[in-house]
Design an enzyme around this catalytic site. Structure first.
Site, PDB file in Angstrom:
ATOM      1  CG  PHE A 150      -1.813   1.044   1.131  1.00 51.01           C
ATOM      2  CD1 PHE A 150      -3.140   0.851   0.319  1.00 51.01           C
ATOM      3  CD2 PHE A 150      -1.904   2.225   1.929  1.00 51.01           C
ATOM      4  CE1 PHE A 150      -4.184   1.779   0.359  1.00 51.01           C
ATOM      5  CE2 PHE A 150      -2.989   3.000   1.985  1.00 51.01           C
ATOM      6  CZ  PHE A 150      -3.890   2.661   1.334  1.00 51.01           C
ATOM      7  CG  ASP A 183      -0.441  -2.378   7.062  1.00 51.78           C
ATOM      8  OD1 ASP A 183      -1.428  -2.582   7.581  1.00 51.78           O
ATOM      9  OD2 ASP A 183      -0.094  -1.293   6.543  1.00 51.78           O
ATOM     10  CE1 TYR A 206      -9.723   2.945   6.490  1.00 50.70           C
ATOM     11  CE2 TYR A 206      -8.912   3.926   8.297  1.00 50.70           C
ATOM     12  CZ  TYR A 206      -8.664   3.607   6.940  1.00 50.70           C
ATOM     13  OH  TYR A 206      -7.609   3.967   6.333  1.00 50.70           O
ATOM     14  CE  LYS A 207      -8.089  -0.160   4.826  1.00 47.40           C
ATOM     15  NZ  LYS A 207      -6.629  -0.173   4.627  1.00 47.40           N
ATOM     16  NE  ARG A 258      -9.806  -2.756  -2.557  1.00 49.41           N
ATOM     17  CZ  ARG A 258      -9.381  -2.145  -1.731  1.00 49.41           C
ATOM     18  NH1 ARG A 258      -8.122  -2.468  -1.236  1.00 49.41           N
ATOM     19  NH2 ARG A 258      -9.979  -1.093  -1.262  1.00 49.41           N
TER      20      ARG A 258
HETATM   21  C1  LIG Z   1      -6.074   0.909   4.560  1.00 50.19           C
HETATM   22  C2  LIG Z   1      -4.588   0.816   4.546  1.00 50.19           C
HETATM   23  C3  LIG Z   1      -3.858   1.663   5.289  1.00 50.19           C
HETATM   24  C4  LIG Z   1      -4.565   3.185   5.844  1.00 50.19           C
HETATM   25  O1  LIG Z   1      -3.773   3.913   6.365  1.00 50.19           O
HETATM   26  P1  LIG Z   1      -4.266   5.178   6.939  1.00 50.19           P
HETATM   27  O2  LIG Z   1      -3.275   5.882   7.794  1.00 50.19           O
HETATM   28  O3  LIG Z   1      -5.435   4.732   7.890  1.00 50.19           O
HETATM   29  O4  LIG Z   1      -4.818   5.986   5.937  1.00 50.19           O
HETATM   30  C5  LIG Z   1      -2.405   1.509   5.489  1.00 50.19           C
HETATM   31  N1  LIG Z   1      -1.813   0.547   5.042  1.00 50.19           N
HETATM   32  C6  LIG Z   1      -2.402  -0.628   4.355  1.00 50.19           C
HETATM   33  C7  LIG Z   1      -1.708  -1.748   3.941  1.00 50.19           C
HETATM   34  C8  LIG Z   1      -3.903  -0.236   3.952  1.00 50.19           C
HETATM   35  O5  LIG Z   1      -4.773  -1.231   3.689  1.00 50.19           O
END
Ligand SMILES: *Cc1c(COP(=O)(O)O)cnc(C)c1O
Length: 415
Positions: free
Chosen positions: A128, A197, A222-223, A374
């Site tokens: 990401f 992560d 939030y996921k 997705r």
């Molecule tokens: C959703 C996601 C994030 C989100 O990071 P925020 O700091 O909440 O914006 C980070 N890393 C991964 C791999 C994600 O899927």
């Protein structure tokens, strides 16, 4: 498999009652719980109570009387149960990006002290972007090099140069899942630390940080944890590391005794030092409701049962789409052990308008540039018939070329 078969699976699904915990708009098939989980029924009343009673009536007294100060650890302990961490080892704070900054900086400090010749942060090219940006920034600041490789190259690219292996457990654009225990073992055999992560793992797939002997982990609220837009994230450091260094954002809430108001910083023992500033109480209250929806599966078999259903849902959807939509190329692994809780397809041009046309039909997935369609599957609230119907909608969008409509080709800011 027929639609009737899918309905029969729903009729005997032991997890089916969990759907009742959620407010799901009528007629919607929601395949985006990997981006923003749906609203639990308990959340609005709980947040209202925190606002009207704890804030409105209790005011500043609520930091003590309502346990506000303990929320980051209390919700952290609940999340710990979902990721194989011990009680008191995980805390809720800040965002995933910010927590990555803290743990990567701490890992680099450990490397500088223990194995100063190591200079490489190893990650995956399709990690990401925020993870890569944070690593790039810290590499620059601390004199390390960020090396990006394909997932199949990781084992061979772990060398005596590698300081930290930083990976996302389930890849956001393919749903491909690493074998956390095996990869951590390879990294440790090469003398490197690991950062995982868990943004697409916590609440979605079984995780056992302790068994894997991982070094650090972060994850998202939030996921699949259904904590609401911008919910705070979590951070974990293995007990063997947690007390060794300050984390770089040494704020007063991570101090051993914040209310002594001393001029010098003294880190709190354990993971509490990974907090920085004042906890986001309203967001934490909403996150706790979301985490509770996942913990509600514990008497029904917990993460193992959720995982079985998730795999069945993703397999059903992937097989149906492959059988009926030849224009789409499956981008997710077909092997269960390598697949997280999402299914992705590639299309060279039409990904965005196809997803928009699906959304107009009430099937919500998302598009990830340049070419990924997705679909996230949350077994807490999705039914087998939803997976079946979603595949059928996708077939119709392609068969009738609904993606041609101009409104589906207008790019929005969030895709
Ligand atoms: C959703 C996601 C994030 C989100 O990071 P925020 O700091 O909440 O914006 C980070 N890393 C991964 C791999 C994600 O899927």
């Amino acid at each position: 498999m027929t639609r009737q078969d899918a309905l029969a699976l729903d009729a005997t699904d032991p997890l089916a009652p969990l759907r009742g915990q959620f407010h799901i708009p009528e007629g919607l098939i929601y395949l985006d719980g990997n981006s923003l989980g749906v609203l639990p029924r308990a959340t609005a009343a709980r947040v209202q109570q925190v606002v009207e009673q704890e804030w409105g009536q209790g005011l500043i007294r609520s930091w003590n009387s309502a346990g506000w100060m303990a929320l980051p650890a209390r919700v952290g302990d609940k999340i710990a149960r979902l990721v194989g961490a011990g009680a008191g080892e995980l805390v809720v704070a800040d965002s995933t990006s910010v927590n990555l900054f803290k743990v990567l900086a701490a890992a680099l400090l450990i490397v500088k002290q223990d194995t100063p010749a190591r200079r490489v942060i190893l990650s995956e090219r399709s990690n990401f972007p925020t993870d890569l940006y944070i690593a790039e920034s810290l590499a620059r600041e601390h004199g390390f090099e960020l090396v990006l490789v394909e997932p199949d190259e990781i084992e061979t690219r772990l060398t005596g140069q590698t300081a930290v292996l930083m990976l996302t457990h389930v890849n956001y654009r393919t749903g491909r899942m690493h074998d956390m225990a095996a990869v951590t073992r390879q990294a440790h055999a090469a003398g490197a630390l690991t950062i995982w992560d868990l943004a697409h793992s916590a609440g979605a797939v079984p995780v056992d940080l302790t068994a894997a002997q991982a070094d650090f982990a972060v994850g998202c609220g939030y996921k699949y944890l259904n904590g609401g837009p911008g919910a705070p994230a979590f951070v974990w450091a293995h007990p063997r590391h947690v007390g060794r260094f300050w984390q770089p954002l040494a704020g007063w809430i991570g101090h051993a005794a914040p209310f002594e108001f001393t001029p010098g910083y003294r880190p709190a023992p354990g993971i509490a030092r990974y907090q920085c500033g004042t906890p986001a109480v309203l967001s934490l209250a909403a996150l706790e409701c979301g985490v509770d929806t996942v913990l509600a599966a514990e008497p029904l078999g917990g993460m193992a049962a959720l995982r079985r259903k998730s795999l069945a849902l993703t397999r059903l959807f992937a097989e149906r789409v492959q059988a009926t939509c030849p224009a789409l190329a499956l981008a997710s692994p077909t092997q269960d052990a390598e697949r997280g809780s999402q299914v992705c397809f590639n299309h060279p041009e039409l990904g965005y308008p196809v997803v928009q046309a699906l959304i107009a039909r009430g099937v919500i997935g998302d598009f990830r540039a340049p070419d990924v369609l997705r679909f996230g599957f949350t077994p807490l609230y999705l039914r087998y018939v939803d997976a079946w119907d979603a595949a059928e909608h996708l077939r119709e969008v392609l068969a009738h070329e609904e993606w041609r409509r101009p409104e589906f080709n207008q790019r929005h800011a969030v895709t």
